[in-house]
Design a protein around this motif. Sequence first.
Motif, PDB file in Angstrom:
ATOM      1  N   PHE A 196       2.061 -11.987  -1.790  1.00  0.00           N
ATOM      2  CA  PHE A 196       1.491 -11.034  -0.845  1.00  0.00           C
ATOM      3  C   PHE A 196       1.120 -11.722   0.466  1.00  0.00           C
ATOM      4  O   PHE A 196       1.307 -11.146   1.549  1.00  0.00           O
ATOM      5  CB  PHE A 196       0.263 -10.354  -1.461  1.00  0.00           C
ATOM      6  CG  PHE A 196       0.596  -9.149  -2.279  1.00  0.00           C
ATOM      7  CD1 PHE A 196       0.627  -7.885  -1.699  1.00  0.00           C
ATOM      8  CD2 PHE A 196       0.905  -9.252  -3.629  1.00  0.00           C
ATOM      9  CE1 PHE A 196       0.950  -6.763  -2.441  1.00  0.00           C
ATOM     10  CE2 PHE A 196       1.214  -8.133  -4.388  1.00  0.00           C
ATOM     11  CZ  PHE A 196       1.244  -6.874  -3.790  1.00  0.00           C
ATOM     12  N   ALA A 200       2.833 -10.867   4.069  1.00  0.00           N
ATOM     13  CA  ALA A 200       2.029 -10.470   5.227  1.00  0.00           C
ATOM     14  C   ALA A 200       2.381 -11.286   6.463  1.00  0.00           C
ATOM     15  O   ALA A 200       2.307 -10.786   7.593  1.00  0.00           O
ATOM     16  CB  ALA A 200       0.545 -10.626   4.902  1.00  0.00           C
ATOM     17  N   THR A 203       6.955 -10.814   7.173  1.00  0.00           N
ATOM     18  CA  THR A 203       7.548  -9.552   7.586  1.00  0.00           C
ATOM     19  C   THR A 203       7.346  -9.327   9.078  1.00  0.00           C
ATOM     20  O   THR A 203       6.264  -9.572   9.610  1.00  0.00           O
ATOM     21  CB  THR A 203       6.929  -8.384   6.803  1.00  0.00           C
ATOM     22  OG1 THR A 203       5.495  -8.472   6.871  1.00  0.00           O
ATOM     23  CG2 THR A 203       7.364  -8.407   5.363  1.00  0.00           C
ATOM     24  N   PRO A 206       3.852  -5.001  11.275  1.00  0.00           N
ATOM     25  CA  PRO A 206       2.472  -5.091  10.795  1.00  0.00           C
ATOM     26  C   PRO A 206       2.074  -3.998   9.816  1.00  0.00           C
ATOM     27  O   PRO A 206       0.933  -3.992   9.351  1.00  0.00           O
ATOM     28  CB  PRO A 206       1.664  -4.967  12.096  1.00  0.00           C
ATOM     29  CG  PRO A 206       2.515  -4.121  12.973  1.00  0.00           C
ATOM     30  CD  PRO A 206       3.941  -4.464  12.635  1.00  0.00           C
ATOM     31  N   PRO A 208       1.628  -1.881   6.347  1.00  0.00           N
ATOM     32  CA  PRO A 208       1.448  -2.364   4.963  1.00  0.00           C
ATOM     33  C   PRO A 208       2.587  -1.993   4.034  1.00  0.00           C
ATOM     34  O   PRO A 208       2.704  -2.567   2.951  1.00  0.00           O
ATOM     35  CB  PRO A 208       0.144  -1.690   4.530  1.00  0.00           C
ATOM     36  CG  PRO A 208       0.075  -0.455   5.353  1.00  0.00           C
ATOM     37  CD  PRO A 208       0.702  -0.795   6.676  1.00  0.00           C
ATOM     38  N   MET A 211       5.279  -4.885   3.940  1.00  0.00           N
ATOM     39  CA  MET A 211       4.688  -6.038   3.265  1.00  0.00           C
ATOM     40  C   MET A 211       4.579  -5.797   1.763  1.00  0.00           C
ATOM     41  O   MET A 211       4.937  -6.660   0.947  1.00  0.00           O
ATOM     42  CB  MET A 211       3.311  -6.331   3.850  1.00  0.00           C
ATOM     43  CG  MET A 211       2.601  -7.514   3.213  1.00  0.00           C
ATOM     44  SD  MET A 211       0.827  -7.539   3.523  1.00  0.00           S
ATOM     45  CE  MET A 211       0.297  -6.224   2.401  1.00  0.00           C
ATOM     46  N   SER A 212       4.078  -4.626   1.378  1.00  0.00           N
ATOM     47  CA  SER A 212       3.915  -4.328  -0.052  1.00  0.00           C
ATOM     48  C   SER A 212       5.257  -4.245  -0.760  1.00  0.00           C
ATOM     49  O   SER A 212       5.397  -4.691  -1.904  1.00  0.00           O
ATOM     50  CB  SER A 212       3.140  -3.019  -0.219  1.00  0.00           C
ATOM     51  OG  SER A 212       1.872  -3.098   0.396  1.00  0.00           O
TER      52      SER A 212
END
Length: 300
Positions: A196, A200, A203, A206, A208, A211-212
């Motif tokens: 994670f 963060a 990637t 920005p 989420p 990223m997730s």
Amino acid sequence: MTLMEHLRELRSRLFKACLGLVFGFGIGYWLADRAIVLVQQPVCKVMKSRGRECDFVQLGVADFFMLELKVGLWLGLLITAPWWMYQLWAFIAPGLHRHERKYAYIFISIAAPLFALGAFLAWFALGHGLEYLLPEEDVVHTSLDITRYVNFITTGMLVFGVAFEFPLVAMMLNFAGVLSGRKLLGWWRTVVFIFFAFAAVATPTPDPFTMSGLAVAMSLLYFAAVGVALINDRRKGRNRSVYADVADDEISSLDDYTPEPVAAATSVGGYDPVEAPTPVDGPTPVERPRSLDSRYDDIT
């Protein structure tokens, strides 16, 4: 082969790989415009869904030409990948054992689909991430720089593709006997946190969601690699104790062992005395080194 012969072989392989890359670059430059139009589709889809035009601008005089060269080089690397990878393999393979070559074939056949899967996930995630990154028309008028946008998409695809190779590295370490499946499983909390944190930072967006998506996909691949490692450890019996087949009340067999007496190292006991060492010949004189002109070759 001597060192010079190895260097000549490496030079020959690199030259052949570069020739193939030049040929692939020509094809890639011819397909560069089509590839750029394909890369524009995610943002154009978002723009058209909002009833807006898909506008791209060029800020520098030679920006689009340099972009075509860059995209052509990337496409050339992909098109000629079997050729330059074969040249690299042909140089390395003679130094590997048969089982090492077998494992190399397996890992290479897995690495390519994993990279393609990561690039496809980046294409899908970045396309949906643009819906949250691009502002509405009543807030600001959006005109994207074509060079920065293409770099944004290609960087995301490259990062996702490389990230999907991390679980494969863990599996390779297990097959090499460096890490056990139980140790990899015991590290799962730390590994998920690292995934994670890496997602963060790595990637390009920005939001989420991207990223997730990357972190969850890497975690699932890691647990799949741990499962393969546990099966491999069980097949090779790495987690099995040395005394697993010995009962707790079974006595040692050392009582049945009767040591033989060792006789003295004399001629009386049947052993001949050690002979005196023979003298070593003196060193031969070292020849005078030759000049650089007489030692010149096509490598150095």
